[in-house]
Design a protein around this motif. Structure first.
Motif, PDB file in Angstrom:
ATOM      1  N   ILE A   1       0.853  -1.188   0.000  1.00  0.00           N
ATOM      2  CA  ILE A   1       0.000   0.000   0.000  1.00  0.00           C
ATOM      3  C   ILE A   1       0.887   1.234   0.000  1.00  0.00           C
ATOM      4  O   ILE A   1       1.796   1.369   0.830  1.00  0.00           O
ATOM      5  CB  ILE A   1      -0.936   0.014   1.225  1.00  0.00           C
ATOM      6  CG1 ILE A   1      -1.797  -1.262   1.239  1.00  0.00           C
ATOM      7  CG2 ILE A   1      -1.821   1.259   1.221  1.00  0.00           C
ATOM      8  CD1 ILE A   1      -2.649  -1.416   2.478  1.00  0.00           C
ATOM      9  N   SER A   2       0.648   2.150  -0.917  1.00  0.00           N
ATOM     10  CA  SER A   2       1.455   3.358  -1.040  1.00  0.00           C
ATOM     11  C   SER A   2       1.251   4.273   0.161  1.00  0.00           C
ATOM     12  O   SER A   2       0.284   4.139   0.923  1.00  0.00           O
ATOM     13  CB  SER A   2       1.085   4.107  -2.325  1.00  0.00           C
ATOM     14  OG  SER A   2      -0.240   4.611  -2.238  1.00  0.00           O
ATOM     15  N   GLY A   3       2.168   5.222   0.327  1.00  0.00           N
ATOM     16  CA  GLY A   3       2.048   6.187   1.409  1.00  0.00           C
ATOM     17  C   GLY A   3       0.752   6.960   1.373  1.00  0.00           C
ATOM     18  O   GLY A   3       0.184   7.316   2.415  1.00  0.00           O
ATOM     19  N   SER A   4       0.241   7.227   0.173  1.00  0.00           N
ATOM     20  CA  SER A   4      -1.021   7.957   0.028  1.00  0.00           C
ATOM     21  C   SER A   4      -2.231   7.078   0.324  1.00  0.00           C
ATOM     22  O   SER A   4      -3.331   7.582   0.570  1.00  0.00           O
ATOM     23  CB  SER A   4      -1.148   8.498  -1.404  1.00  0.00           C
ATOM     24  OG  SER A   4      -1.370   7.427  -2.322  1.00  0.00           O
ATOM     25  N   GLY A   5      -2.022   5.740   0.275  1.00  0.00           N
ATOM     26  CA  GLY A   5      -3.125   4.805   0.436  1.00  0.00           C
ATOM     27  C   GLY A   5      -3.926   4.584  -0.831  1.00  0.00           C
ATOM     28  O   GLY A   5      -4.826   3.737  -0.863  1.00  0.00           O
ATOM     29  N   ARG A   6      -3.609   5.314  -1.902  1.00  0.00           N
ATOM     30  CA  ARG A   6      -4.418   5.246  -3.125  1.00  0.00           C
ATOM     31  C   ARG A   6      -3.941   4.188  -4.115  1.00  0.00           C
ATOM     32  O   ARG A   6      -4.667   3.866  -5.060  1.00  0.00           O
ATOM     33  CB  ARG A   6      -4.431   6.617  -3.819  1.00  0.00           C
ATOM     34  CG  ARG A   6      -5.174   7.705  -3.056  1.00  0.00           C
ATOM     35  CD  ARG A   6      -5.332   8.961  -3.897  1.00  0.00           C
ATOM     36  NE  ARG A   6      -4.054   9.572  -4.204  1.00  0.00           N
ATOM     37  CZ  ARG A   6      -3.474  10.520  -3.462  1.00  0.00           C
ATOM     38  NH1 ARG A   6      -4.061  10.930  -2.339  1.00  0.00           N
ATOM     39  NH2 ARG A   6      -2.328  11.051  -3.818  1.00  0.00           N
TER      40      ARG A   6
END
Length: 340
Positions: free
Chosen positions: A268-273
């Protein structure tokens, strides 16, 4: 009905049947499938290049081919999000007859309308990743995640082995490829008759272009970098291709229930997207040169197939096409389980 430029280019490399299969497999923008005539745009040529590379990967990755076969059996298409490549950068100079590191591919990407869309330090791996997105069709033409292994960050023994292996690289681009790329760079289009001759040369760059490695050199590289060992056997072949799916968690669970080896964790990316996972790499038999000069065959990690879900970025109202350093380093582990 006149044959589209995309079908014509795919057929020139793959043959009519395989070209039709690619067109029936991928979910493509109408702008890419409807263009016809004696001039081909850089976007359609880029999509044809990606179509050839996707077809090649399907022939090398049985697990991915089985998944895609299931999708087709359900009358579903694949949204080809991105492909990934690995390159080698020496401290100075070219990589054999190839331009150094990523330049072996930026000379192709930039004339075809790609631009660097992100920079991702992969320090744990002693690599740097860069994302390249298409200017004309950012969501419709697959991106590339292009990584570069920095040989000078490793031991002297590793550097010497890397020179012996990758220093033998050949340049597959011929006169037609260079002429076509120059036309795309200048005008954004090229005569399709030239493009048909250029495409096999350009897709030939996405392959092993160095000599068969010595087993001792391979073992030296592998001791310090699973990624360097992978490049030693697989070269600049597609490391993976990625399906953009609505729900990566549900997709992964469905594949596990079918008994397919999927990564345990969703990245999961830092942005969550941006959320990603992948099948574990299919293993392949590869040949090495043994101590006495004879051939030795080992089973090593090949390429793999990945899944990604991209949410809308609320600041732009558009799909988040970014990558993430943590995600990338997690996905790289799919090719680390080599057996000797």
């Amino acid at each position: 009905m006149a044959q589209s430029n995309l079908e014509r280019l795919l057929s020139a490399v793959l043959g009519a049947d395989a070209a039709a299969d690619v067109l029936a497999t991928l979910d493509l923008e109408p702008a890419l499938t409807e263009e016809a005539g004696e001039t081909v745009s850089r976007g359609v040529f880029a999509m044809a290049m990606n179509g050839v590379l996707f077809h090649d990967l399907m022939g090398r990755v049985p697990t991915g081919a089985a998944y895609v076969g299931d999708r087709k059996a359900q009358d579903e298409r694949v949204v080809f999000d991105h492909g990934a490549l690995r390159t080698v950068r020496f401290a100075d100079g070219p990589t054999g007859a190839l331009p150094g590191g990523i330049e072996a591919f930026t000379r192709i990407f930039e004339p075809l309308g790609y631009h660097q869309a992100g920079l991702y330090p992969l320090d744990r791996l002693k690599m740097t990743g860069r994302a390249y997105a298409h200017l004309d069709h950012p969501e419709g033409v697959p991106q590339f995640f292009l990584s570069e292994l920095h040989v000078d960050r490793f031991s002297p023994e590793f550097q010497a082995a890397a020179q012996r292996v990758f220093g033998t690289s050949k340049d597959p681009l011929g006169d037609e490829a260079r002429e076509a790329l120059a036309a795309f760079a200048k005008d954004g289009q090229a005569p399709i008759s030239l493009a048909e001759k250029a495409l096999p040369q350009i897709t030939g760059a996405f392959a092993v272009t160095h000599d068969v490695p010595a087993l001792g050199d391979y073992q030296t590289l592998k001791a310090e970098s699973a990624e360097a060992a992978w490049i030693a056997t697989e070269g600049a072949s597609f490391n993976h291709a990625t399906d953009r799916v609505a729900d990566v968690e549900a997709t992964a669970e469905g594949q596990r229930q079918l008994g397919r080896a999927v990564k345990d964790k969703i990245e999961i990316s830092g942005s969550g997207r941006v959320r990603q996972t992948a099948f574990r790499a299919d293993h392949v038999d590869r040949t090495f040169i043994g101590e006495g000069g004879g051939e030795v065959v080992l089973k090593v990690p090949g390429s793999f197939y990945e899944f990604i879900t991209r949410d809308i970025d609320p600041t732009t109202g558009r799909m988040d096409l970014a990558f993430d350093t943590g995600n990338a380093q997690g996905i790289f582990k799919m090719t680390q389980a080599a057996s000797m």
